[in-house]
Write an enzyme that holds these catalytic residues in place. Structure first.
Site, PDB file in Angstrom:
ATOM      1  N   ARG A   1       0.842  -1.180   0.000  1.00 38.14           N
ATOM      2  CA  ARG A   1       0.000   0.000   0.000  1.00 38.14           C
ATOM      3  C   ARG A   1       0.886   1.241   0.000  1.00 38.14           C
ATOM      4  O   ARG A   1       1.885   1.290   0.733  1.00 38.14           O
ATOM      5  CB  ARG A   1      -0.921   0.020   1.235  1.00 38.14           C
TER       6      ARG A   1
ATOM      7  N   GLU B   1      -3.817   7.454  -5.364  1.00 39.84           N
ATOM      8  CA  GLU B   1      -4.067   6.687  -6.596  1.00 39.84           C
ATOM      9  C   GLU B   1      -5.387   7.130  -7.201  1.00 39.84           C
ATOM     10  O   GLU B   1      -6.356   7.309  -6.453  1.00 39.84           O
ATOM     11  CB  GLU B   1      -4.102   5.185  -6.276  1.00 39.84           C
TER      12      GLU B   1
ATOM     13  N   HIS C   1      -1.071   0.165 -10.100  1.00 36.39           N
ATOM     14  CA  HIS C   1      -1.646  -0.799  -9.143  1.00 36.39           C
ATOM     15  C   HIS C   1      -2.173  -2.042  -9.887  1.00 36.39           C
ATOM     16  O   HIS C   1      -3.361  -2.369  -9.818  1.00 36.39           O
ATOM     17  CB  HIS C   1      -2.761  -0.144  -8.306  1.00 36.39           C
TER      18      HIS C   1
HETATM   19  C1  GLV Z   1      -4.901  -5.229  -4.041  1.00 30.97           C
HETATM   20  O1  GLV Z   1      -4.234  -4.277  -3.786  1.00 30.97           O
HETATM   21  C2  GLV Z   1      -5.713  -5.942  -3.115  1.00 30.97           C
HETATM   22  O2  GLV Z   1      -5.797  -5.534  -1.944  1.00 30.97           O
HETATM   23  O3  GLV Z   1      -6.310  -6.950  -3.513  1.00 30.97           O
END
Ligand code: GLV
Length: 324
Positions: free
Chosen positions: A237, A266, A285
């Site tokens: 994160r 983000e 991401h």
């Molecule tokens: C991705 O970042 C998730 O938490 O699945």
């Protein structure tokens, strides 16, 4: 009559059908106050909530007095107010296992692309700059045999360690609250404190959830401890890292490069200084973003909601104590 649920993410047809076999489904685009107001009756009567990447907080829960279970299409759940869910006896389900291998692949892609400057040199080729045999200004650094530091040895950390150990012959250091026997026995990984990893690792890979404890765990002082040749990778994160400190460390040559799949904000704003640095690989991401894995995560989340509303919380439940 079937129980009502709110769906706030598009699902493949077959999964939407599976959900509709069990529930009356109200499909919304997001969980904004405007959307909630527009569908006030559906939110008020819903017992279930399914989707991802939206905030589920007290303000929303107040509009959903009948809610009994939420199911997120993700492993991370930092966007949920778990305390508020617990107080209201609302279960939270997530998808911790189905994305492990895919996220580990993404991590390895970040390791390789930042060390070998894959994105940067490929862009130079596309720009027509490959006009003669390349010299040291296009070279990268080796990955095989280098020391990999894993901060957060969960399922994904273990899958990364497997790739690094068997595929790249990398010695592995790891930091986690507890010793991880399997990582030590299978991959010869060595448990150590964070400072040792920062000082000794050639690659520092962060795979941590965002909590009060991990927020800005890595900042100026931590970058200063890393080797000048170190590559920093984050696929957990964004806010676990003080991004301004990271930018400074990259600009000042305190570390060699960074491979990032997550950011403090983000989508990453186009004005971010990170995007001006050639030694940064920035991904949008994509950790679990393959067709296969995203389907499997959505399928898992659908089954999780069906299970939770049937009182089955033996797997994939963040807060089984909230079961009434
Ligand atoms: C991705 O970042 C998730 O938490 O699945």
């Amino acid at each position: 009559m079937k129980p009502s649920v709110i769906l706030y993410k598009a699902l493949p047809d077959s999964l939407q059908q599976r959900l509709e076999d069990h529930f009356t489904v109200t499909r919304v685009n997001n969980l904004s106050p405007e959307t909630v107001q527009q569908h006030a009756d559906a939110f008020a009567s819903a017992v279930g909530l399914l989707g991802s990447s939206e905030k589920v907080d007290t303000a929303l829960l107040e509009k959903m007095p009948n809610l009994r279970a939420t199911s997120t299409i993700s492993v991370g759940y930092d966007n949920f107010d778990v305390e508020a869910l617990n107080e209201r006896k609302v279960l939270l389900m997530h998808t911790p296992t189905v994305l492990t291998e895919t996220v580990a692949d993404t991590l390895m892609a970040l390791v390789l692309s930042s060390a070998r400057r894959v994105v940067e040199v490929a862009e130079r080729v596309k720009a027509g700059e490959w006009t003669k045999s390349i010299g040291p200004d296009w070279f990268g650094i080796d990955v095989h045999g280098k020391t990999l530091g894993i901060v957060g040895m969960g399922r994904i950390g273990l899958a990364l360690a497997q790739r690094a150990h068997f595929g790249f012959n990398m010695p592995i250091l790891y930091n986690a609250r507890r010793q991880h026997k399997e990582a030590e026995e299978r991959f010869n990984a060595r448990h150590c404190d964070l400072d040792t990893i920062l000082q000794e690792a050639d690659f520092v890979c962060l795979i941590l959830p965002l909590t009060d404890e991990t927020h800005h765990l890595i900042g100026k002082a931590q970058f200063e401890k890393m080797k000048k040749s170190a590559i920093f990778i984050n696929a957990g994160r964004g806010p676990v890292v003080d991004e301004n400190a990271l930018i400074e460390a990259l600009q000042n040559g305190e570390i060699y490069a960074a491979g990032l799949d997550v950011f403090e904000q983000e989508p990453l704003p186009a004005s971010s200084a990170l995007l001006t640095l050639p030694n940064v690989v920035a991904l949008p991401h994509i950790g679990s973003a393959t067709h296969e894995t995203r389907y499997n995560m959505a399928a898992c989340a659908v089954e999780n909601l069906i299970d939770a509303l049937a009182g089955k919380v033996d797997k994939n439940c963040v807060n089984p104590q909230a079961k009434p």
